[in-house]
Design a protein around this motif. Structure first.
Motif, mmCIF file in Angstrom:
data_model
loop_
_atom_site.group_PDB
_atom_site.id
_atom_site.type_symbol
_atom_site.label_atom_id
_atom_site.label_comp_id
_atom_site.label_asym_id
_atom_site.label_seq_id
_atom_site.Cartn_x
_atom_site.Cartn_y
_atom_site.Cartn_z
ATOM 1 N N MET A 85 0.849 -1.198 0.000
ATOM 2 C CA MET A 85 0.000 0.000 0.000
ATOM 3 C C MET A 85 0.878 1.239 0.000
ATOM 4 S SD MET A 85 -3.016 -1.191 2.661
ATOM 5 C CE MET A 85 -1.949 -2.135 3.764
ATOM 6 N N SER A 86 0.611 2.151 -0.910
ATOM 7 C CA SER A 86 1.377 3.387 -1.020
ATOM 8 C C SER A 86 0.457 4.570 -0.781
ATOM 9 C CB SER A 86 2.059 3.467 -2.379
ATOM 10 O OG SER A 86 2.985 4.530 -2.433
ATOM 11 N N PHE A 87 0.870 5.763 -1.194
ATOM 12 C CA PHE A 87 0.062 6.958 -0.989
ATOM 13 C C PHE A 87 -1.138 6.952 -1.930
ATOM 14 C CE2 PHE A 87 3.367 8.013 -4.087
ATOM 15 C CZ PHE A 87 2.663 8.641 -5.099
ATOM 16 N N ASP A 88 -2.144 7.748 -1.601
ATOM 17 C CA ASP A 88 -3.348 7.835 -2.407
ATOM 18 C C ASP A 88 -3.336 9.126 -3.228
ATOM 19 O OD1 ASP A 88 -5.780 6.992 -3.439
ATOM 20 O OD2 ASP A 88 -6.950 7.869 -1.810
ATOM 21 N N TYR A 89 -4.177 9.185 -4.232
ATOM 22 C CA TYR A 89 -4.259 10.344 -5.127
ATOM 23 C C TYR A 89 -5.590 10.262 -5.856
ATOM 24 C CZ TYR A 89 -2.385 6.554 -8.012
ATOM 25 O OH TYR A 89 -2.168 5.343 -8.613
ATOM 26 N N ASP A 90 -5.981 11.339 -6.521
ATOM 27 C CA ASP A 90 -7.313 11.306 -7.127
ATOM 28 C C ASP A 90 -7.324 10.635 -8.491
ATOM 29 O OD1 ASP A 90 -6.554 13.297 -9.058
ATOM 30 O OD2 ASP A 90 -7.241 14.906 -7.761
ATOM 31 N N GLY A 91 -6.194 10.630 -9.185
ATOM 32 C CA GLY A 91 -6.112 9.967 -10.483
ATOM 33 C C GLY A 91 -6.709 10.743 -11.630
ATOM 34 N N ASN A 151 -4.146 2.814 -4.789
ATOM 35 C CA ASN A 151 -2.913 2.842 -3.997
ATOM 36 C C ASN A 151 -2.475 1.483 -3.478
ATOM 37 O OD1 ASN A 151 -5.077 3.029 -1.935
ATOM 38 N ND2 ASN A 151 -3.404 3.421 -0.488
ATOM 39 N N VAL A 152 -3.015 0.393 -4.050
ATOM 40 C CA VAL A 152 -2.464 -0.929 -3.764
ATOM 41 C C VAL A 152 -1.681 -1.395 -4.987
ATOM 42 C CG1 VAL A 152 -4.189 -1.576 -2.061
ATOM 43 C CG2 VAL A 152 -4.596 -2.124 -4.461
ATOM 44 N N VAL A 153 -0.484 -1.912 -4.741
ATOM 45 C CA VAL A 153 0.415 -2.338 -5.814
ATOM 46 C C VAL A 153 0.610 -3.846 -5.713
ATOM 47 C CG1 VAL A 153 2.707 -2.066 -6.837
ATOM 48 C CG2 VAL A 153 1.600 -0.111 -5.711
ATOM 49 N N PRO A 154 0.169 -4.618 -6.688
ATOM 50 C CA PRO A 154 0.368 -6.067 -6.632
ATOM 51 C C PRO A 154 1.859 -6.421 -6.684
ATOM 52 C CG PRO A 154 -1.231 -5.462 -8.334
ATOM 53 C CD PRO A 154 -0.569 -4.204 -7.891
ATOM 54 N N VAL A 155 2.262 -7.389 -5.858
ATOM 55 C CA VAL A 155 3.657 -7.829 -5.833
ATOM 56 C C VAL A 155 3.679 -9.362 -5.849
ATOM 57 C CG1 VAL A 155 4.493 -5.780 -4.623
ATOM 58 C CG2 VAL A 155 3.722 -7.754 -3.301
ATOM 59 N N GLY A 156 4.819 -9.915 -6.219
ATOM 60 C CA GLY A 156 4.959 -11.356 -6.287
ATOM 61 C C GLY A 156 5.128 -11.979 -4.916
ATOM 62 N N GLY A 313 9.362 10.885 -3.780
ATOM 63 C CA GLY A 313 10.299 10.511 -4.835
ATOM 64 C C GLY A 313 9.762 10.702 -6.235
ATOM 65 N N ASP A 314 8.729 11.567 -6.389
ATOM 66 C CA ASP A 314 8.070 11.759 -7.688
ATOM 67 C C ASP A 314 7.762 10.396 -8.318
ATOM 68 O OD1 ASP A 314 6.909 12.927 -9.881
ATOM 69 O OD2 ASP A 314 8.804 13.542 -10.821
ATOM 70 N N SER A 315 7.283 9.472 -7.480
ATOM 71 C CA SER A 315 7.085 8.098 -7.930
ATOM 72 C C SER A 315 5.665 7.864 -8.428
ATOM 73 C CB SER A 315 7.355 7.127 -6.771
ATOM 74 O OG SER A 315 8.654 7.310 -6.256
ATOM 75 N N ASN A 316 5.559 7.036 -9.438
ATOM 76 C CA ASN A 316 4.295 6.397 -9.775
ATOM 77 C C ASN A 316 4.395 5.002 -9.171
ATOM 78 O OD1 ASN A 316 2.190 4.922 -10.903
ATOM 79 N ND2 ASN A 316 2.294 6.005 -12.860
ATOM 80 N N PRO A 317 3.772 4.767 -8.006
ATOM 81 C CA PRO A 317 4.016 3.518 -7.277
ATOM 82 C C PRO A 317 3.730 2.258 -8.089
ATOM 83 C CG PRO A 317 2.875 5.086 -5.878
ATOM 84 C CD PRO A 317 2.880 5.666 -7.257
ATOM 85 N N GLN A 318 2.747 2.303 -8.982
ATOM 86 C CA GLN A 318 2.423 1.113 -9.771
ATOM 87 C C GLN A 318 3.586 0.676 -10.656
ATOM 88 O OE1 GLN A 318 -0.272 -0.599 -9.261
ATOM 89 N NE2 GLN A 318 -1.371 0.865 -7.983
ATOM 90 N N GLN A 319 4.468 1.612 -10.984
ATOM 91 C CA GLN A 319 5.630 1.290 -11.809
ATOM 92 C C GLN A 319 6.913 1.222 -10.981
ATOM 93 O OE1 GLN A 319 5.659 4.430 -14.716
ATOM 94 N NE2 GLN A 319 3.788 3.725 -15.718
ATOM 95 N N PHE A 320 7.075 2.179 -10.053
ATOM 96 C CA PHE A 320 8.363 2.312 -9.389
ATOM 97 C C PHE A 320 8.585 1.240 -8.328
ATOM 98 C CE2 PHE A 320 11.458 4.865 -6.708
ATOM 99 C CZ PHE A 320 12.475 4.802 -7.644
#
Length: 369
Positions: A85-91, A151-156, A313-320
């Protein structure tokens, strides 16, 4: 559903584990059973009300866990998936559409408001009393958290799930501050002010980027030793030198890049003075609201120096976040060396050890993966 959560009820108060009630996920929400949760400086910042999230509140914003239920509109994850789980945003705002969700125009409401921005409700309550939740879209100092699909990022499942939570904030902030924002060229020099989890993540990222001079600045010798283990080429302890800027100048001259992670205005000014011609400083450390630092205007004009703020970190969590996990798999980003584990019931000790510097990155083990 019933859950347990660490609740802060007063300014500067303790984290007390209490029984709470959690709503079912709404159409765009996800219920996560929390496995691990990192302890971050921002949690204490809000506990002390330097950022005005309403109390009482459930904090925690570096959570990892397993999806248990999803709302009817959720398609990206399903029950049983491992997630960070990372930060939230409106998208939907211009910054989000442009691929920079860390600069979402409603970032504060989505992460510090203590409620859903759409209707100002919290998914957490206790005997009918609303408790501020949705901290960074999660409030993961709890056995279960309501997050959003965004703001949830799937991981292995090939890396320890309890380890991954800090990627959602502190680790991606330091690494992204270097990789995404400063983007140093191979062979360049960088000074990292502050060697906590954010600063040491920046050190590792600078090594990944091929910086040949990587200097860590901190008051704690143990952290400086760790910086050298993780890729720093030199270290400076301000207690051991008359002038930090002069010490850096003796090592490499003015640095090409600097990252300030301490949140101390005087250190930010120091980091600015350490820059060479056309050097760039990234400001990461977050002090109290209203804090100001000063600089000589003409000095910046004549040297072409730049100062840039850095959020997440100017991150897009789904990618970074997947990128950082891949670097970890390859042995190029060993952020596990920053982590010390605590049981959930030891949250107060974890917080104390973080504030004293005894532990670089505390992670609470909340449940089994």
């Amino acid at each position: 559903m019933d859950a347990k959560a660490a609740v802060v009820r007063e300014e500067g108060g303790s984290f007390e584990i209490e029984d709470v009630q959690l709503e079912d996920p709404r159409p765009d929400e996800v219920l996560v059973r929390v496995v691990g949760a990192g302890v971050c400086h921002t949690d204490m910042t809000v506990r002390d009300q330097l950022y005005p999230t309403p109390l009482p509140v459930v904090l925690g914003h570096e959570g990892s866990g397993v999806v248990e239920a999803v709302g009817e509109n959720v398609t990206r994850v399903e029950p049983g998936d491992n997630v960070v789980m990372s930060f939230d945003y409106d998208g939907t705002c211009e910054q989000c559409r442009d691929g920079h969700p860390a600069y979402c125009e409603s970032f504060f409401e989505h992460n510090f408001g203590g409620s859903r921005p759409t209707d100002e409700t919290s998914p957490i309550s206790q005997d009918g009393e609303s408790i501020s939740g949705r901290f960074f879209g999660q409030s993961s100092f709890a056995t279960h958290a309501i997050a959003t699909e965004r703001n949830v990022v799937p991981v292995g499942d090939d890396v320890p799930l309890e380890l991954l939570g800090p990627l959602g904030c502190g680790i991606q902030t330091g690494a992204g501050g270097v990789i995404n924002t400063l983007d140093p060229q191979a062979g360049s020099s960088i000074a990292v002010f502050g060697a906590g989890s954010v600063g040491l993540s920046a050190v590792m990222a600078a090594d990944v980027k091929g910086c040949t001079d990587i200097i860590a600045v901190d008051l704690q010798e143990g952290r400086l030793d760790k910086a050298l283990e993780l890729g720093a080429t030199d270290v400076v302890n301000p207690d051991d030198v008359d002038d930090v800027v002069e010490a850096l100048d003796d090592l490499v001259g003015g640095v090409d890049y600097a990252l300030e992670t301490s949140g101390v205005a005087a250190v930010a000014e120091q980091a600015t003075d350490a820059l060479g011609q056309r050097g760039t400083l990234g400001i990461v450390g977050a002090p109290a609201m209203g804090t100001e630092a000063s600089y000589d205007v003409n000095d910046h004009i004549l040297t072409g120096r730049n100062i840039v703020g850095v959020a997440e970190g100017d991150s897009n969590p789904q990618q970074f976040i997947p990128d950082l996990i891949d670097l970890y798999r390859r042995g190029k980003f060993p952020f596990d060396e920053l982590v010390t584990y605590y049981d959930f019931e030891e949250i107060e000790q974890a917080v104390a050890d973080s504030e004293s510097g005894e532990t670089i990155k505390p992670v609470l083990r909340v449940s089994e993966a």
